[in-house]
Scaffold this motif. Structure first.
Motif, PDB file in Angstrom:
ATOM      1  N   ALA A  13      14.708 124.214  49.681  1.00 22.53           N
ATOM      2  CA  ALA A  13      13.340 124.707  49.471  1.00 22.53           C
ATOM      3  C   ALA A  13      13.296 126.229  49.558  1.00 22.53           C
ATOM      4  CB  ALA A  13      12.408 124.098  50.512  1.00 22.53           C
ATOM      5  N   SER A  66       4.001 113.545  51.621  1.00 21.78           N
ATOM      6  CA  SER A  66       4.734 114.585  50.885  1.00 21.78           C
ATOM      7  C   SER A  66       5.129 115.731  51.806  1.00 21.78           C
ATOM      8  CB  SER A  66       3.899 115.102  49.712  1.00 21.78           C
ATOM      9  OG  SER A  66       2.685 115.658  50.158  1.00 21.78           O
ATOM     10  N   SER A  67       4.249 116.095  52.743  1.00 21.45           N
ATOM     11  CA  SER A  67       4.580 117.161  53.690  1.00 21.45           C
ATOM     12  C   SER A  67       5.676 116.710  54.652  1.00 21.45           C
ATOM     13  CB  SER A  67       3.332 117.583  54.470  1.00 21.45           C
ATOM     14  OG  SER A  67       3.611 118.671  55.306  1.00 21.45           O
ATOM     15  N   TYR A  70       8.924 116.977  52.787  1.00 23.79           N
ATOM     16  CA  TYR A  70       9.316 118.382  52.636  1.00 23.79           C
ATOM     17  C   TYR A  70       9.968 118.909  53.911  1.00 23.79           C
ATOM     18  CZ  TYR A  70       8.471 123.476  52.506  1.00 23.79           C
ATOM     19  OH  TYR A  70       8.591 124.840  52.585  1.00 23.79           O
ATOM     20  N   HIS A  71       9.313 118.713  55.053  1.00 22.30           N
ATOM     21  CA  HIS A  71       9.823 119.279  56.303  1.00 22.30           C
ATOM     22  C   HIS A  71      11.003 118.495  56.880  1.00 22.30           C
ATOM     23  CE1 HIS A  71       6.884 122.468  56.878  1.00 22.30           C
ATOM     24  NE2 HIS A  71       5.954 121.633  56.436  1.00 22.30           N
ATOM     25  N   ARG A  76      13.675 121.508  47.387  1.00 25.90           N
ATOM     26  CA  ARG A  76      12.624 122.055  46.537  1.00 25.90           C
ATOM     27  C   ARG A  76      11.723 120.994  45.911  1.00 25.90           C
ATOM     28  NH1 ARG A  76      13.376 125.403  40.988  1.00 25.90           N
ATOM     29  NH2 ARG A  76      11.197 125.888  40.657  1.00 25.90           N
ATOM     30  N   TYR A  78      10.672 118.133  47.065  1.00 31.56           N
ATOM     31  CA  TYR A  78       9.648 117.680  48.004  1.00 31.56           C
ATOM     32  C   TYR A  78       8.656 118.794  48.322  1.00 31.56           C
ATOM     33  CZ  TYR A  78      12.405 113.463  48.671  1.00 31.56           C
ATOM     34  OH  TYR A  78      13.085 112.291  48.466  1.00 31.56           O
ATOM     35  N   GLN A  79       9.134 120.034  48.259  1.00 33.07           N
ATOM     36  CA  GLN A  79       8.239 121.163  48.458  1.00 33.07           C
ATOM     37  C   GLN A  79       7.185 121.217  47.348  1.00 33.07           C
ATOM     38  OE1 GLN A  79       9.959 124.951  47.646  1.00 33.07           O
ATOM     39  NE2 GLN A  79       8.574 126.042  49.007  1.00 33.07           N
ATOM     40  N   ASP A  82       4.705 118.533  47.915  1.00 30.00           N
ATOM     41  CA  ASP A  82       3.801 118.912  48.995  1.00 30.00           C
ATOM     42  C   ASP A  82       2.674 119.797  48.469  1.00 30.00           C
ATOM     43  OD1 ASP A  82       2.762 119.346  51.566  1.00 30.00           O
ATOM     44  OD2 ASP A  82       4.043 121.090  51.882  1.00 30.00           O
TER      45      ASP A  82
END
Length: 201
Positions: A13, A66-67, A70-71, A76, A78-79, A82
Motif C-alpha cells: 500500500a 475493506s478497512s 487494508y490494515h 494496494r 485493499y487500500q 477501503d
C-alpha cells in the motif's frame, strides 16, 4: 495485461506512516485492523433499528471489512477498496439527503464508486482528495437539512479527523496502541456513521 493489473493491486500500500508498529505476520496492524469491528457492530444495531432500509447498514459493514483487509494485509488493492467503500457510503448519504430514492441513491453511488476505484487505480494519490470532494458537500447538506440535530455528528467527525491527522505525532502511544490516532479515527467515524444512520434513515 491481467498480470500487470494483478501486480499493481498486489503492491505494498502506498499510504503508510500510521503510528502503530507493523508486524511481519497477519494482521500487519493489530489495532488498526480490529478497531474496524466497530463499523460492523454499529451496522448491526442500525439494521435492527431500521428494517425498511438496510442498504446503509450493508455499506457500513463493507467499510469495516475493506478497512480491516487494508490494515491487516496492507497491499494496494485493499487500500483502493477501503477508499472506494468510504466514497460509496458518503455518496449514498449525499444522495439520500438530496431526497433520492434508496434505489436511485444505491445505483448512482455504486457507479461513482466504480469510477472512484478506477481513478484510484490509475492515479493512486487521488483517492483521499476524491473522498474529501464528497464529504464536504455532504456535511453541508447534513447541516442545512438537520441544523442543530447535526451538530454532534459534525463534531464527532471533526474530532475523528483531528485524531487521523495526529496519529503519527501527538496521538502515538507505543505502550497503548489502542489509543493511537488512527484506531480512534475508526471508532469515532463508526459512531459518527451510526449517528447519521439514526438521524437520516
Amino acid at each position: 495485461m491481467f498480470n500487470s493489473i494483478f501486480n499493481k493491486l498486489s503492491q505494498k500500500a502506498m499510504f503508510g506512516g500510521f503510528c502503530e508498529k507493523q508486524n511481519l505476520s497477519f494482521p500487519v496492524e493489530i489495532w488498526n485492523s480490529f478497531s474496524n469491528i466497530g463499523y460492523v457492530i454499529f451496522a448491526v444495531f442500525l439494521a435492527l433499528l431500521n428494517k425498511k432500509d438496510r442498504t446503509y447498514s450493508l455499506l457500513l459493514t463493507w467499510v469495516g471489512i475493506s478497512s480491516f483487509l487494508y490494515h491487516s494485509v496492507f497491499i494496494r488493492g485493499y487500500q483502493i477498496l477501503d477508499l472506494t467503500a468510504i466514497h460509496l457510503i458518503v455518496s449514498y448519504v449525499f444522495f439520500k439527503l438530496l431526497k433520492f430514492s434508496t434505489k436511485s441513491s444505491t445505483v448512482i453511488s455504486m457507479l461513482l464508486a466504480v469510477l472512484a476505484f478506477l481513478k484510484n487505480f490509475i492515479i493512486p494519490d487521488s483517492g483521499r482528495f476524491l473522498v474529501m470532494s464528497f464529504i464536504i458537500p455532504t456535511i453541508f447538506l447534513l447541516i442545512k437539512t438537520y441544523k442543530q440535530k447535526s451538530i454532534v455528528i459534525v463534531l464527532i467527525f471533526l474530532i475523528a479527523f483531528i485524531c487521523w491527522l495526529l496519529d503519527s505525532s501527538i496521538l502515538c502511544f507505543s505502550n497503548l496502541p489502542f489509543l493511537n490516532g488512527h484506531t480512534l479515527w475508526h471508532l469515532l467515524t463508526a459512531f459518527g456513521f451510526y449517528k447519521i444512520g439514526k438521524l437520516i434513515f
